[in-house]
Design a protein around this motif. Structure first.
Motif, PDB file in Angstrom:
ATOM      1  N   UNK A  88       0.837  -1.198   0.000  1.00  0.00           N
ATOM      2  CA  UNK A  88       0.000   0.000   0.000  1.00  0.00           C
ATOM      3  C   UNK A  88       0.875   1.253   0.000  1.00  0.00           C
ATOM      4  N   UNK A  89       0.268   2.370  -0.368  1.00  0.00           N
ATOM      5  CA  UNK A  89       0.903   3.678  -0.265  1.00  0.00           C
ATOM      6  C   UNK A  89       0.080   4.534   0.685  1.00  0.00           C
ATOM      7  N   UNK A  90       0.738   5.215   1.604  1.00  0.00           N
ATOM      8  CA  UNK A  90       0.059   6.194   2.452  1.00  0.00           C
ATOM      9  C   UNK A  90       0.074   7.513   1.683  1.00  0.00           C
ATOM     10  N   UNK A  91      -1.114   7.989   1.303  1.00  0.00           N
ATOM     11  CA  UNK A  91      -1.203   9.138   0.405  1.00  0.00           C
ATOM     12  C   UNK A  91      -1.751  10.395   1.075  1.00  0.00           C
ATOM     13  N   UNK A  92      -2.288  10.245   2.273  1.00  0.00           N
ATOM     14  CA  UNK A  92      -2.882  11.401   2.952  1.00  0.00           C
ATOM     15  C   UNK A  92      -2.845  11.164   4.451  1.00  0.00           C
ATOM     16  N   UNK A  93      -2.755  12.241   5.205  1.00  0.00           N
ATOM     17  CA  UNK A  93      -2.817  12.100   6.662  1.00  0.00           C
ATOM     18  C   UNK A  93      -3.503  13.318   7.258  1.00  0.00           C
ATOM     19  N   UNK A 156       5.712  12.919  -1.344  1.00  0.00           N
ATOM     20  CA  UNK A 156       5.040  14.192  -1.068  1.00  0.00           C
ATOM     21  C   UNK A 156       4.544  14.249   0.375  1.00  0.00           C
ATOM     22  N   UNK A 157       3.974  13.142   0.847  1.00  0.00           N
ATOM     23  CA  UNK A 157       3.470  13.103   2.216  1.00  0.00           C
ATOM     24  C   UNK A 157       4.606  13.056   3.228  1.00  0.00           C
ATOM     25  N   UNK A 158       5.740  12.504   2.811  1.00  0.00           N
ATOM     26  CA  UNK A 158       6.894  12.399   3.705  1.00  0.00           C
ATOM     27  C   UNK A 158       7.366  13.791   4.145  1.00  0.00           C
ATOM     28  N   UNK A 159       7.325  14.758   3.246  1.00  0.00           N
ATOM     29  CA  UNK A 159       7.727  16.121   3.602  1.00  0.00           C
ATOM     30  C   UNK A 159       6.810  16.673   4.693  1.00  0.00           C
ATOM     31  N   UNK A 160       5.499  16.435   4.551  1.00  0.00           N
ATOM     32  CA  UNK A 160       4.547  16.905   5.558  1.00  0.00           C
ATOM     33  C   UNK A 160       4.766  16.199   6.887  1.00  0.00           C
ATOM     34  N   UNK A 161       5.094  14.903   6.813  1.00  0.00           N
ATOM     35  CA  UNK A 161       5.303  14.124   8.028  1.00  0.00           C
ATOM     36  C   UNK A 161       6.535  14.608   8.791  1.00  0.00           C
ATOM     37  N   UNK A 162       7.641  14.778   8.083  1.00  0.00           N
ATOM     38  CA  UNK A 162       8.884  15.215   8.727  1.00  0.00           C
ATOM     39  C   UNK A 162       8.737  16.629   9.293  1.00  0.00           C
ATOM     40  N   UNK A 163       7.897  17.450   8.648  1.00  0.00           N
ATOM     41  CA  UNK A 163       7.678  18.812   9.146  1.00  0.00           C
ATOM     42  C   UNK A 163       7.027  18.797  10.522  1.00  0.00           C
ATOM     43  N   UNK A 164       6.386  17.682  10.892  1.00  0.00           N
ATOM     44  CA  UNK A 164       5.736  17.581  12.194  1.00  0.00           C
ATOM     45  C   UNK A 164       6.632  16.925  13.242  1.00  0.00           C
ATOM     46  N   UNK A 165       7.837  16.554  12.849  1.00  0.00           N
ATOM     47  CA  UNK A 165       8.752  15.902  13.791  1.00  0.00           C
ATOM     48  C   UNK A 165       9.208  16.887  14.865  1.00  0.00           C
ATOM     49  N   UNK A 166       9.525  16.338  16.029  1.00  0.00           N
ATOM     50  CA  UNK A 166       9.947  17.166  17.159  1.00  0.00           C
ATOM     51  C   UNK A 166      10.878  16.352  18.046  1.00  0.00           C
ATOM     52  N   UNK A 167      11.524  17.046  18.974  1.00  0.00           N
ATOM     53  CA  UNK A 167      12.400  16.351  19.920  1.00  0.00           C
ATOM     54  C   UNK A 167      11.551  15.666  20.980  1.00  0.00           C
ATOM     55  N   UNK A 168      11.921  14.444  21.301  1.00  0.00           N
ATOM     56  CA  UNK A 168      11.191  13.700  22.310  1.00  0.00           C
ATOM     57  C   UNK A 168      11.553  14.150  23.715  1.00  0.00           C
ATOM     58  N   UNK A 169      10.778  13.659  24.680  1.00  0.00           N
ATOM     59  CA  UNK A 169      11.069  13.963  26.080  1.00  0.00           C
ATOM     60  C   UNK A 169      10.932  12.683  26.896  1.00  0.00           C
ATOM     61  N   UNK A 170      11.345  12.742  28.145  1.00  0.00           N
ATOM     62  CA  UNK A 170      11.279  11.558  28.984  1.00  0.00           C
ATOM     63  C   UNK A 170      12.161  10.452  28.441  1.00  0.00           C
ATOM     64  N   UNK A 171      11.607   9.267  28.243  1.00  0.00           N
ATOM     65  CA  UNK A 171      12.389   8.146  27.732  1.00  0.00           C
ATOM     66  C   UNK A 171      12.860   8.367  26.294  1.00  0.00           C
ATOM     67  N   UNK A 172      12.260   9.340  25.620  1.00  0.00           N
ATOM     68  CA  UNK A 172      12.646   9.629  24.233  1.00  0.00           C
ATOM     69  C   UNK A 172      13.519  10.884  24.119  1.00  0.00           C
ATOM     70  N   UNK A 173      14.002  11.379  25.226  1.00  0.00           N
ATOM     71  CA  UNK A 173      14.880  12.551  25.207  1.00  0.00           C
ATOM     72  C   UNK A 173      16.103  12.263  24.343  1.00  0.00           C
ATOM     73  N   UNK A 174      16.470  13.240  23.539  1.00  0.00           N
ATOM     74  CA  UNK A 174      17.628  13.070  22.656  1.00  0.00           C
ATOM     75  C   UNK A 174      17.277  12.434  21.324  1.00  0.00           C
ATOM     76  N   UNK A 175      15.993  12.148  21.130  1.00  0.00           N
ATOM     77  CA  UNK A 175      15.541  11.560  19.869  1.00  0.00           C
ATOM     78  C   UNK A 175      14.635  12.542  19.139  1.00  0.00           C
ATOM     79  N   UNK A 176      14.642  12.458  17.829  1.00  0.00           N
ATOM     80  CA  UNK A 176      13.829  13.300  16.952  1.00  0.00           C
ATOM     81  C   UNK A 176      12.805  12.377  16.310  1.00  0.00           C
ATOM     82  N   UNK A 177      11.509  12.721  16.434  1.00  0.00           N
ATOM     83  CA  UNK A 177      10.519  11.801  15.903  1.00  0.00           C
ATOM     84  C   UNK A 177       9.142  12.403  15.763  1.00  0.00           C
TER      85      UNK A 177
END
Length: 200
Positions: A88-93, A156-177
């Motif tokens: 499948x392709x994820x085409x919208x979110x 195309x959707x990947x650009x929108x997805x990465x634009x919503x990425x942020x630094x994690x906190x707690x157990x995810x501190x130091x990670x970008x996701x």
């Protein structure tokens, strides 16, 4: 073509709900000359399948097993097909409950739509994973749609997805996701982000 699949073809466009393919354990009947290309096009004997209703019908009995292979499964038959990348392709979110969740300091849950109309909420049952393309070394993302079947996030959707990425906190501190509801899906470490930014 196996008789069971031929019968399914006759019922194309019936609007039936997804059958319980994970509960069926029929005998393996060999491979079928059917392929899902990386752009989501389905081929039978080298010819594109142009009827969307027929593609959706085949997709409804699609299953990926623990052996890594993808099959079309009916109660009496199991045939192997070929998948170039993901079926499948994820085409919208879209992000649900955005305003209410933002007021509580939480990210709303992301919902993905596939090229065949499946909806996959980004959560613990439908995780997101990332990998580097072996040829281009570009980042690719996949979301689990059902069972072991995944959807490749389109470029195309990947650009929108990465634009919503942020630094994690707690157990995810130091990670970008990517945050979706109560879940966090790491893309890479913050150190890797800093290194990439320094190369620009």
């Amino acid at each position: 073509m196996p008789a069971g699949l031929a019968a399914l073809m006759q019922r194309a466009g019936s609007g039936r709900s997804l059958p319980p393919v994970d509960l069926w354990e029929p005998d393996f009947c060999g491979d079928l000359d059917m392929r899902i290309a990386s752009d989501g096009t389905w081929f039978y004997m080298g010819t594109p399948i142009g009827r969307e209703a027929l593609v959706k019908l085949f997709a409804s009995v699609l299953r990926k097993d623990a052996d890594g292979r993808t099959y079309l499964v009916t109660p009496v038959e199991k045939v192997g097909i070929w998948v170039d990348d993901a079926p499948f392709l994820a085409v919208e979110m879209a992000r649900e409950g955005e305003e209410a969740d933002a007021a509580q300091g939480e990210a709303g849950r992301l919902i993905f739509r596939t090229n065949l109309g499946d909806l996959a909420p980004l959560d613990g049952d439908h995780p997101l994973r990332f990998e580097l393309d072996a040829k281009t070394h570009g980042l690719k993302a996949y979301i689990t749609v059902r069972g072991r079947l995944e959807a490749l996030v389109t470029r195309a959707l990947m650009y929108d997805l990465v634009a919503q990425a942020e630094e994690g906190c707690g157990e995810y501190a130091g990670l970008y996701g990517i945050r979706s509801g109560a879940h966090f899906f790491p893309v890479c470490s913050m150190d890797e982000i800093a290194m990439l930014e320094g190369m620009e």
